[in-house]
Design a protein around this motif. Sequence first.
Motif, PDB file in Angstrom:
ATOM      1  N   GLY A  63       0.649  -1.219  -0.039  1.00  6.30           N
ATOM      2  CA  GLY A  63      -0.212  -0.035  -0.202  1.00  6.30           C
ATOM      3  C   GLY A  63       0.847   1.403   0.015  1.00  6.30           C
ATOM      4  N   LEU A  64       0.237   2.110   0.693  1.00  2.00           N
ATOM      5  CA  LEU A  64       0.930   3.777   0.592  1.00  2.00           C
ATOM      6  C   LEU A  64       1.986   3.648   1.798  1.00  2.00           C
ATOM      7  N   ARG A  65       2.997   4.148   1.469  1.00  2.00           N
ATOM      8  CA  ARG A  65       4.148   4.223   2.207  1.00  2.00           C
ATOM      9  C   ARG A  65       3.981   5.550   3.338  1.00  2.00           C
ATOM     10  N   THR A  66       3.928   5.345   4.641  1.00  2.97           N
ATOM     11  CA  THR A  66       3.941   6.259   5.693  1.00  2.97           C
ATOM     12  C   THR A  66       5.375   7.181   6.055  1.00  2.97           C
ATOM     13  N   VAL A  67       6.378   6.519   5.410  1.00  2.00           N
ATOM     14  CA  VAL A  67       7.658   6.977   6.052  1.00  2.00           C
ATOM     15  C   VAL A  67       8.632   7.343   4.692  1.00  2.00           C
ATOM     16  N   ASP A  68       9.022   8.276   4.526  1.00  2.00           N
ATOM     17  CA  ASP A  68      10.195   8.635   3.400  1.00  2.00           C
ATOM     18  C   ASP A  68      11.542   8.367   3.878  1.00  2.00           C
ATOM     19  N   ALA A  69      12.246   8.121   2.738  1.00  2.00           N
ATOM     20  CA  ALA A  69      13.961   7.804   3.105  1.00  2.00           C
ATOM     21  C   ALA A  69      14.352   9.266   3.805  1.00  2.00           C
ATOM     22  N   GLY A  70      15.353   8.914   4.497  1.00  2.00           N
ATOM     23  CA  GLY A  70      15.815  10.020   5.545  1.00  2.00           C
ATOM     24  C   GLY A  70      15.287  10.297   6.640  1.00  2.00           C
ATOM     25  N   ASN A  71      14.469   9.786   7.430  1.00  6.92           N
ATOM     26  CA  ASN A  71      13.549   9.851   8.275  1.00  6.92           C
ATOM     27  C   ASN A  71      14.154   8.704   9.458  1.00  6.92           C
ATOM     28  N   TYR A  72      14.118   9.071  10.590  1.00  6.54           N
ATOM     29  CA  TYR A  72      14.639   8.095  11.538  1.00  6.54           C
ATOM     30  C   TYR A  72      13.240   7.245  12.221  1.00  6.54           C
ATOM     31  N   VAL A  73      13.673   6.101  11.986  1.00  7.28           N
ATOM     32  CA  VAL A  73      12.515   5.016  12.332  1.00  7.28           C
ATOM     33  C   VAL A  73      12.697   4.103  13.687  1.00  7.28           C
ATOM     34  N   THR A  74      11.690   3.619  14.303  1.00  4.90           N
ATOM     35  CA  THR A  74      12.166   3.136  15.522  1.00  4.90           C
ATOM     36  C   THR A  74      11.177   1.799  15.518  1.00  4.90           C
TER      37      THR A  74
END
Length: 449
Positions: A221-232
Amino acid sequence: MNPQEVKATPPSANPPASPTPSHKSAQRSRWVGSLVALVLVGLVGGAAWYLIQRSTSDPSQGSGRGPGGGRPMVTVGEATVRKAELPVIIDALGTVIPATTVTLRPQVSGMLAQVLFTEGQMVKKGQLLAQIDPRPFEQALMQAQGTRQRDEAQLENARLTLERYRTLLSQDSIARQDVDTQAALVKQLEGTAMTDKAQEGTARLNLGYTRLTAPATGRIGLRTVDAGNYVTSGDAAGIATITQVAPIDVQFAVPQDRVGDILAAQADSAALAVTALDRTRKAELDKGRFSTLDNLVDTTTGTVKAKARFENAAGALFPNQFVNVQLLLRNVPAVVVPVTAVRTGANGDYVYVISEDRKVSLRKVKRGQATVGLMAITEGLKEGERVVTEGGDRLQDGMAVQVPGAQGAQGARGPRAGASGPRSGASGPRGGGASGEGGQRRQRPAQNP
Protein backbone atom coordinates in the motif's frame (compact mmCIF):
# COMPACT_ATOMS: atom_id res chain seq x y z
CA MET A 1 -114.77 68.80 -23.37
CA ASN A 2 -111.87 70.33 -21.59
CA PRO A 3 -108.65 70.14 -23.63
CA GLN A 4 -106.67 69.12 -20.57
CA GLU A 5 -108.77 65.94 -20.18
CA VAL A 6 -108.15 64.95 -23.82
CA LYS A 7 -104.38 65.13 -23.31
CA ALA A 8 -104.59 62.86 -20.23
CA THR A 9 -106.07 59.93 -22.18
CA PRO A 10 -103.78 56.82 -21.78
CA PRO A 11 -102.05 55.36 -24.87
CA SER A 12 -103.69 51.97 -24.35
CA ALA A 13 -106.90 53.45 -25.71
CA ASN A 14 -105.27 53.85 -29.12
CA PRO A 15 -105.75 51.03 -31.67
CA PRO A 16 -102.78 48.43 -32.09
CA ALA A 17 -100.22 49.45 -34.64
CA SER A 18 -99.08 47.06 -37.45
CA PRO A 19 -95.63 45.22 -36.96
CA THR A 20 -92.66 46.99 -38.41
CA PRO A 21 -90.13 45.34 -40.85
CA SER A 22 -87.33 45.34 -38.22
CA HIS A 23 -89.46 43.30 -35.83
CA LYS A 24 -90.12 40.64 -38.49
CA SER A 25 -86.39 40.34 -39.26
CA ALA A 26 -85.52 39.69 -35.57
CA GLN A 27 -88.13 36.91 -35.31
CA ARG A 28 -86.78 35.25 -38.46
CA SER A 29 -83.17 35.32 -37.14
CA ARG A 30 -84.17 33.64 -33.86
CA TRP A 31 -86.04 30.93 -35.74
CA VAL A 32 -83.13 30.20 -38.06
CA GLY A 33 -80.69 29.98 -35.09
CA SER A 34 -82.89 27.43 -33.34
CA LEU A 35 -83.12 25.33 -36.50
CA VAL A 36 -79.32 25.40 -36.99
CA ALA A 37 -78.76 24.31 -33.34
CA LEU A 38 -81.11 21.35 -33.83
CA VAL A 39 -79.25 20.32 -36.98
CA LEU A 40 -75.88 20.51 -35.20
CA VAL A 41 -77.18 18.38 -32.30
CA GLY A 42 -78.36 15.79 -34.81
CA LEU A 43 -75.02 15.73 -36.57
CA VAL A 44 -73.13 15.26 -33.27
CA GLY A 45 -75.47 12.43 -32.22
CA GLY A 46 -75.02 10.71 -35.58
CA ALA A 47 -71.25 10.92 -35.35
CA ALA A 48 -71.28 9.48 -31.84
CA TRP A 49 -73.53 6.63 -32.95
CA TYR A 50 -71.18 5.90 -35.87
CA LEU A 51 -68.08 5.77 -33.63
CA ILE A 52 -69.82 3.44 -31.16
CA GLN A 53 -70.92 1.10 -33.95
CA ARG A 54 -67.45 1.14 -35.48
CA SER A 55 -65.68 0.32 -32.18
CA THR A 56 -68.17 -2.50 -31.58
CA SER A 57 -67.78 -4.01 -35.06
CA ASP A 58 -63.93 -3.64 -35.20
CA PRO A 59 -62.16 -5.48 -32.30
CA SER A 60 -58.91 -3.67 -33.01
CA GLN A 61 -60.54 -0.32 -32.12
CA GLY A 62 -61.95 -1.39 -28.73
CA SER A 63 -60.95 -3.41 -25.73
CA GLY A 64 -61.91 -6.70 -27.42
CA ARG A 65 -64.91 -8.91 -26.91
CA GLY A 66 -65.21 -12.57 -26.35
CA PRO A 67 -67.02 -14.93 -28.71
CA GLY A 68 -70.52 -13.69 -29.42
CA GLY A 69 -69.77 -10.17 -28.14
CA GLY A 70 -70.04 -11.16 -24.47
CA ARG A 71 -67.45 -10.66 -21.72
CA PRO A 72 -64.43 -8.56 -22.84
CA MET A 73 -61.19 -10.43 -23.53
CA VAL A 74 -57.98 -9.58 -21.65
CA THR A 75 -54.52 -9.79 -23.21
CA VAL A 76 -52.20 -11.74 -20.90
CA GLY A 77 -48.65 -13.04 -20.87
CA GLU A 78 -48.14 -16.78 -20.75
CA ALA A 79 -45.43 -19.33 -19.96
CA THR A 80 -45.18 -23.09 -20.32
CA VAL A 81 -44.69 -25.29 -17.28
CA ARG A 82 -41.42 -27.21 -17.63
CA LYS A 83 -38.98 -29.36 -15.70
CA ALA A 84 -35.61 -27.97 -14.74
CA GLU A 85 -32.75 -28.36 -12.29
CA LEU A 86 -33.52 -25.75 -9.69
CA PRO A 87 -30.48 -24.58 -7.69
CA VAL A 88 -30.81 -24.27 -3.93
CA ILE A 89 -28.90 -21.07 -3.16
CA ILE A 90 -28.21 -19.03 -0.04
CA ASP A 91 -27.87 -15.32 -0.77
CA ALA A 92 -25.81 -13.17 1.56
CA LEU A 93 -23.89 -9.91 1.72
CA GLY A 94 -20.16 -10.40 2.13
CA THR A 95 -16.95 -8.45 2.63
CA VAL A 96 -13.73 -9.20 0.79
CA ILE A 97 -10.86 -9.73 3.22
CA PRO A 98 -7.22 -10.45 2.31
CA ALA A 99 -5.91 -13.92 3.03
CA THR A 100 -2.86 -12.27 4.65
CA THR A 101 -2.37 -8.71 5.91
CA VAL A 102 1.10 -7.68 7.12
CA THR A 103 2.36 -4.30 8.32
CA LEU A 104 5.99 -3.72 7.38
CA ARG A 105 7.56 -2.52 10.63
CA PRO A 106 11.27 -1.94 11.37
CA GLN A 107 12.77 -4.28 13.97
CA VAL A 108 15.63 -1.92 14.85
CA SER A 109 15.92 1.83 15.20
CA GLY A 110 17.94 3.84 12.75
CA MET A 111 18.00 6.13 9.77
CA LEU A 112 15.89 4.96 6.81
CA ALA A 113 18.43 5.06 4.00
CA GLN A 114 16.46 3.68 1.02
CA VAL A 115 12.88 2.90 0.00
CA LEU A 116 12.99 0.33 -2.79
CA PHE A 117 9.29 -0.14 -3.62
CA THR A 118 6.58 1.75 -5.49
CA GLU A 119 3.24 2.33 -3.84
CA GLY A 120 0.66 -0.18 -5.07
CA GLN A 121 3.32 -2.53 -6.42
CA MET A 122 2.93 -6.30 -6.39
CA VAL A 123 5.78 -7.69 -4.28
CA LYS A 124 7.01 -11.21 -3.65
CA LYS A 125 7.95 -12.82 -0.38
CA GLY A 126 11.59 -12.06 0.53
CA GLN A 127 11.87 -9.07 -1.81
CA LEU A 128 13.97 -6.19 -0.41
CA LEU A 129 11.71 -3.20 0.19
CA ALA A 130 13.69 -0.76 2.39
CA GLN A 131 17.15 -0.32 3.89
CA ILE A 132 18.11 1.14 7.25
CA ASP A 133 21.63 2.55 7.66
CA PRO A 134 23.66 -0.60 8.61
CA ARG A 135 26.94 1.03 9.77
CA PRO A 136 26.15 1.28 13.52
CA PHE A 137 25.09 -2.36 13.54
CA GLU A 138 28.19 -3.46 11.66
CA GLN A 139 30.34 -1.84 14.36
CA ALA A 140 28.35 -3.52 17.11
CA LEU A 141 28.87 -6.86 15.39
CA MET A 142 32.63 -6.33 15.18
CA GLN A 143 32.74 -5.46 18.90
CA ALA A 144 30.85 -8.61 19.80
CA GLN A 145 33.17 -10.69 17.66
CA GLY A 146 36.27 -9.22 19.38
CA THR A 147 34.88 -9.92 22.85
CA ARG A 148 34.09 -13.49 21.87
CA GLN A 149 37.59 -14.09 20.48
CA ARG A 150 39.23 -12.71 23.63
CA ASP A 151 37.17 -14.84 25.96
CA GLU A 152 37.70 -17.94 23.83
CA ALA A 153 41.50 -17.41 24.06
CA GLN A 154 41.29 -17.21 27.86
CA LEU A 155 39.20 -20.36 27.87
CA GLU A 156 41.79 -22.23 25.79
CA ASN A 157 44.58 -21.15 28.16
CA ALA A 158 42.56 -22.24 31.18
CA ARG A 159 41.99 -25.66 29.63
CA LEU A 160 45.72 -26.16 29.00
CA THR A 161 46.50 -25.17 32.57
CA LEU A 162 43.92 -27.63 33.85
CA GLU A 163 45.56 -30.45 31.89
CA ARG A 164 48.97 -29.62 33.39
CA TYR A 165 47.48 -29.51 36.89
CA ARG A 166 45.93 -32.91 36.44
CA THR A 167 49.29 -34.33 35.31
CA LEU A 168 50.99 -32.87 38.36
CA LEU A 169 48.22 -34.22 40.57
CA SER A 170 48.82 -37.72 39.23
CA GLN A 171 52.48 -37.31 40.22
CA ASP A 172 51.40 -36.00 43.62
CA SER A 173 53.19 -32.75 42.87
CA ILE A 174 50.24 -30.32 43.36
CA ALA A 175 47.41 -29.96 45.74
CA ARG A 176 43.97 -31.16 44.64
CA GLN A 177 42.50 -27.79 45.59
CA ASP A 178 44.47 -26.08 42.84
CA VAL A 179 43.17 -28.56 40.32
CA ASP A 180 39.57 -28.01 41.37
CA THR A 181 39.97 -24.25 41.25
CA GLN A 182 41.36 -24.45 37.74
CA ALA A 183 38.52 -26.70 36.66
CA ALA A 184 35.98 -24.17 37.96
CA LEU A 185 37.77 -21.38 36.07
CA VAL A 186 37.45 -23.36 32.84
CA LYS A 187 33.71 -23.72 33.31
CA GLN A 188 33.38 -20.01 34.06
CA LEU A 189 35.22 -19.09 30.89
CA GLU A 190 33.07 -21.52 28.88
CA GLY A 191 29.96 -19.68 30.10
CA THR A 192 31.53 -16.35 29.18
CA ALA A 193 32.35 -17.63 25.69
CA MET A 194 28.77 -18.82 25.25
CA THR A 195 27.47 -15.40 26.27
CA ASP A 196 29.82 -13.77 23.81
CA LYS A 197 28.47 -16.00 21.03
CA ALA A 198 24.92 -14.99 21.89
CA GLN A 199 25.83 -11.30 21.83
CA GLU A 200 27.54 -11.78 18.50
CA GLY A 201 24.44 -13.51 17.13
CA THR A 202 22.24 -10.65 18.37
CA ALA A 203 24.46 -8.10 16.66
CA ARG A 204 24.39 -10.12 13.46
CA LEU A 205 20.59 -10.40 13.67
CA ASN A 206 20.22 -6.64 14.18
CA LEU A 207 22.40 -6.07 11.17
CA GLY A 208 20.07 -8.31 9.15
CA TYR A 209 17.06 -6.33 10.38
CA THR A 210 18.39 -3.27 8.60
CA ARG A 211 17.16 -4.95 5.40
CA LEU A 212 13.36 -4.82 5.37
CA THR A 213 12.03 -7.60 3.13
CA ALA A 214 8.47 -8.57 2.18
CA PRO A 215 7.11 -11.16 4.65
CA ALA A 216 4.37 -12.24 2.19
CA THR A 217 3.40 -11.99 -1.45
CA GLY A 218 0.80 -9.35 -2.24
CA ARG A 219 0.12 -5.73 -3.06
CA ILE A 220 1.90 -3.10 -1.01
CA GLY A 221 0.00 0.00 0.00
CA LEU A 222 0.93 3.62 0.55
CA ARG A 223 4.14 4.28 2.46
CA THR A 224 3.98 6.29 5.66
CA VAL A 225 7.70 7.15 5.98
CA ASP A 226 10.09 8.57 3.39
CA ALA A 227 13.80 7.95 3.10
CA GLY A 228 15.92 10.09 5.42
CA ASN A 229 13.61 9.80 8.44
CA TYR A 230 14.55 8.12 11.69
CA VAL A 231 12.47 5.01 12.33
CA THR A 232 12.06 3.05 15.53
CA SER A 233 11.09 -0.51 16.30
CA GLY A 234 8.09 0.63 18.35
CA ASP A 235 6.39 2.46 15.47
CA ALA A 236 2.86 0.99 15.19
CA ALA A 237 2.12 2.54 11.77
CA GLY A 238 5.14 0.91 10.18
CA ILE A 239 6.41 1.79 6.75
CA ALA A 240 3.65 0.21 4.60
CA THR A 241 1.06 -2.58 4.59
CA ILE A 242 1.07 -5.65 2.38
CA THR A 243 -2.20 -7.46 1.54
CA GLN A 244 -2.38 -10.80 -0.19
CA VAL A 245 -4.98 -10.53 -2.96
CA ALA A 246 -4.52 -13.81 -4.83
CA PRO A 247 -5.99 -15.94 -3.38
CA ILE A 248 -8.42 -13.83 -1.37
CA ASP A 249 -11.29 -14.58 1.02
CA VAL A 250 -14.87 -13.36 1.32
CA GLN A 251 -16.53 -13.34 4.71
CA PHE A 252 -20.32 -13.38 4.94
CA ALA A 253 -23.09 -14.28 7.39
CA VAL A 254 -25.72 -16.99 6.96
CA PRO A 255 -28.91 -17.44 9.03
CA GLN A 256 -28.61 -19.90 11.87
CA ASP A 257 -31.56 -21.84 10.44
CA ARG A 258 -29.50 -22.71 7.35
CA VAL A 259 -26.48 -24.08 9.22
CA GLY A 260 -27.91 -27.60 9.09
CA ASP A 261 -28.39 -27.38 5.32
CA ILE A 262 -24.80 -26.22 4.85
CA LEU A 263 -23.38 -29.01 7.00
CA ALA A 264 -25.48 -31.59 5.12
CA ALA A 265 -24.31 -30.19 1.78
CA GLN A 266 -20.69 -30.34 2.95
CA ALA A 267 -21.16 -33.99 3.85
CA ASP A 268 -22.43 -34.74 0.33
CA SER A 269 -19.89 -32.60 -1.52
CA ALA A 270 -16.41 -31.68 -0.37
CA ALA A 271 -16.39 -28.40 -2.31
CA LEU A 272 -19.43 -26.11 -2.38
CA ALA A 273 -19.44 -23.53 -5.16
CA VAL A 274 -19.66 -19.87 -4.18
CA THR A 275 -20.23 -16.99 -6.60
CA ALA A 276 -19.34 -13.37 -5.91
CA LEU A 277 -21.53 -10.76 -7.64
CA ASP A 278 -21.27 -7.01 -7.81
CA ARG A 279 -23.58 -4.55 -6.06
CA THR A 280 -26.26 -4.76 -8.77
CA ARG A 281 -26.19 -8.60 -8.86
CA LYS A 282 -25.70 -8.45 -12.63
CA ALA A 283 -21.94 -8.87 -13.10
CA GLU A 284 -20.14 -11.99 -11.86
CA LEU A 285 -16.83 -11.10 -10.23
CA ASP A 286 -15.38 -14.53 -9.51
CA LYS A 287 -16.17 -18.11 -8.54
CA GLY A 288 -14.71 -19.79 -5.49
CA ARG A 289 -15.15 -22.53 -2.91
CA PHE A 290 -16.77 -22.54 0.49
CA SER A 291 -14.14 -22.76 3.26
CA THR A 292 -15.71 -23.03 6.69
CA LEU A 293 -18.28 -21.86 9.22
CA ASP A 294 -17.51 -20.07 12.45
CA ASN A 295 -17.76 -22.03 15.70
CA LEU A 296 -20.55 -19.98 17.30
CA VAL A 297 -23.74 -18.05 16.56
CA ASP A 298 -23.83 -14.28 16.88
CA THR A 299 -26.66 -13.80 19.37
CA THR A 300 -27.26 -10.17 18.34
CA THR A 301 -28.05 -11.04 14.71
CA GLY A 302 -28.88 -14.74 14.80
CA THR A 303 -26.32 -15.48 12.09
CA VAL A 304 -23.12 -17.47 11.74
CA LYS A 305 -20.04 -16.14 10.01
CA ALA A 306 -18.76 -18.08 7.03
CA LYS A 307 -15.77 -17.77 4.73
CA ALA A 308 -15.12 -18.66 1.11
CA ARG A 309 -11.87 -18.54 -0.86
CA PHE A 310 -11.45 -17.18 -4.38
CA GLU A 311 -8.42 -17.44 -6.64
CA ASN A 312 -8.98 -13.86 -7.86
CA ALA A 313 -6.75 -14.36 -10.89
CA ALA A 314 -8.29 -11.36 -12.68
CA GLY A 315 -8.08 -9.12 -9.60
CA ALA A 316 -11.81 -8.32 -9.64
CA LEU A 317 -12.09 -8.69 -5.86
CA PHE A 318 -10.55 -5.88 -3.82
CA PRO A 319 -9.90 -5.93 -0.06
CA ASN A 320 -12.77 -4.56 2.07
CA GLN A 321 -15.09 -4.54 -0.96
CA PHE A 322 -18.79 -5.32 -0.39
CA VAL A 323 -20.11 -8.09 -2.66
CA ASN A 324 -23.20 -10.25 -2.98
CA VAL A 325 -22.53 -13.92 -2.30
CA GLN A 326 -24.45 -16.92 -3.63
CA LEU A 327 -23.70 -20.24 -1.95
CA LEU A 328 -24.90 -23.20 -4.05
CA LEU A 329 -25.95 -26.10 -1.83
CA ARG A 330 -27.36 -28.50 -4.44
CA ASN A 331 -29.51 -28.79 -7.58
CA VAL A 332 -32.93 -30.41 -7.33
CA PRO A 333 -35.18 -31.45 -10.28
CA ALA A 334 -38.56 -29.73 -10.12
CA VAL A 335 -41.54 -28.50 -12.14
CA VAL A 336 -40.96 -24.76 -12.46
CA VAL A 337 -42.89 -21.68 -13.56
CA PRO A 338 -41.95 -18.00 -13.56
CA VAL A 339 -42.28 -16.34 -10.18
CA THR A 340 -44.83 -13.87 -11.57
CA ALA A 341 -47.23 -16.74 -12.40
CA VAL A 342 -47.85 -17.68 -8.75
CA ARG A 343 -50.31 -15.51 -6.85
CA THR A 344 -51.50 -15.57 -3.26
CA GLY A 345 -55.12 -15.24 -2.22
CA ALA A 346 -57.32 -15.84 0.78
CA ASN A 347 -57.27 -19.59 0.15
CA GLY A 348 -53.54 -19.89 -0.52
CA ASP A 349 -51.34 -19.89 -3.61
CA TYR A 350 -52.88 -20.30 -7.05
CA VAL A 351 -52.21 -19.84 -10.75
CA TYR A 352 -54.37 -19.25 -13.84
CA VAL A 353 -54.10 -22.13 -16.32
CA ILE A 354 -54.88 -21.41 -19.99
CA SER A 355 -56.88 -24.12 -21.76
CA GLU A 356 -56.86 -24.98 -25.48
CA ASP A 357 -59.88 -22.73 -26.13
CA ARG A 358 -58.05 -19.79 -24.49
CA LYS A 359 -60.05 -19.76 -21.30
CA VAL A 360 -58.45 -19.52 -17.90
CA SER A 361 -59.17 -21.59 -14.86
CA LEU A 362 -58.00 -20.91 -11.32
CA ARG A 363 -55.97 -23.75 -9.83
CA LYS A 364 -54.47 -24.05 -6.37
CA VAL A 365 -50.77 -24.98 -6.17
CA LYS A 366 -48.09 -25.62 -3.59
CA ARG A 367 -44.81 -23.78 -3.99
CA GLY A 368 -41.33 -25.10 -3.28
CA GLN A 369 -37.83 -23.71 -3.68
CA ALA A 370 -37.51 -20.44 -5.56
CA THR A 371 -34.83 -18.40 -7.30
CA VAL A 372 -34.91 -14.85 -8.58
CA GLY A 373 -36.92 -15.77 -11.68
CA LEU A 374 -38.25 -19.33 -11.21
CA MET A 375 -40.35 -21.11 -8.62
CA ALA A 376 -40.77 -24.83 -8.06
CA ILE A 377 -44.35 -26.18 -7.92
CA THR A 378 -44.62 -29.33 -5.84
CA GLU A 379 -48.33 -29.92 -6.45
CA GLY A 380 -51.02 -28.66 -8.82
CA LEU A 381 -49.33 -28.40 -12.24
CA LYS A 382 -47.99 -30.74 -14.91
CA GLU A 383 -45.29 -30.26 -17.48
CA GLY A 384 -46.52 -28.68 -20.72
CA GLU A 385 -49.43 -26.70 -19.29
CA ARG A 386 -49.66 -22.98 -19.93
CA VAL A 387 -50.05 -20.46 -17.13
CA VAL A 388 -50.68 -16.73 -17.02
CA THR A 389 -47.66 -14.61 -16.05
CA GLU A 390 -48.94 -11.08 -16.71
CA GLY A 391 -52.38 -9.53 -16.53
CA GLY A 392 -53.74 -11.92 -13.91
CA ASP A 393 -55.16 -9.11 -11.76
CA ARG A 394 -57.97 -8.56 -14.28
CA LEU A 395 -58.91 -12.22 -14.70
CA GLN A 396 -61.76 -14.31 -13.35
CA ASP A 397 -62.27 -18.02 -13.48
CA GLY A 398 -63.60 -19.06 -16.91
CA MET A 399 -62.78 -15.79 -18.68
CA ALA A 400 -61.56 -15.85 -22.28
CA VAL A 401 -58.13 -14.32 -22.84
CA GLN A 402 -55.86 -13.27 -25.64
CA VAL A 403 -52.22 -14.32 -25.79
CA PRO A 404 -49.58 -12.31 -27.67
CA GLY A 405 -49.05 -14.95 -30.38
CA ALA A 406 -52.75 -15.37 -31.16
CA GLN A 407 -53.34 -11.62 -31.04
CA GLY A 408 -50.58 -11.12 -33.57
CA ALA A 409 -52.19 -13.69 -35.88
CA GLN A 410 -55.52 -11.91 -35.68
CA GLY A 411 -53.85 -8.60 -36.28
CA ALA A 412 -52.37 -9.96 -39.49
CA ARG A 413 -55.87 -10.71 -40.79
CA GLY A 414 -57.50 -7.65 -39.23
CA PRO A 415 -56.66 -4.95 -41.85
CA ARG A 416 -58.30 -6.88 -44.72
CA ALA A 417 -61.52 -7.55 -42.81
CA GLY A 418 -61.63 -4.18 -41.12
CA ALA A 419 -60.71 -2.22 -44.24
CA SER A 420 -64.21 -2.63 -45.62
CA GLY A 421 -65.62 -1.09 -42.43
CA PRO A 422 -64.36 2.42 -43.01
CA ARG A 423 -65.39 2.30 -46.67
CA SER A 424 -68.92 1.14 -45.93
CA GLY A 425 -69.12 3.35 -42.87
CA ALA A 426 -67.82 6.33 -44.83
CA SER A 427 -70.90 6.29 -47.00
CA GLY A 428 -72.98 6.81 -43.87
CA PRO A 429 -71.60 10.23 -42.97
CA ARG A 430 -71.57 11.34 -46.56
CA GLY A 431 -75.12 10.15 -47.07
CA GLY A 432 -76.25 11.51 -43.74
CA GLY A 433 -74.45 14.78 -44.36
CA ALA A 434 -76.01 15.16 -47.80
CA SER A 435 -79.46 14.47 -46.50
CA GLY A 436 -78.87 16.90 -43.66
CA GLU A 437 -77.81 19.63 -46.06
CA GLY A 438 -80.75 18.77 -48.33
CA GLY A 439 -83.06 19.07 -45.37
CA GLN A 440 -81.66 22.51 -44.70
CA ARG A 441 -82.08 23.50 -48.33
CA ARG A 442 -85.67 22.31 -48.29
CA GLN A 443 -86.42 24.23 -45.10
CA ARG A 444 -84.65 27.44 -46.00
CA PRO A 445 -87.28 28.53 -48.56
CA ALA A 446 -89.97 28.04 -45.94
CA GLN A 447 -88.13 30.38 -43.61
CA ASN A 448 -88.33 33.29 -46.08
CA PRO A 449 -91.59 35.21 -45.81
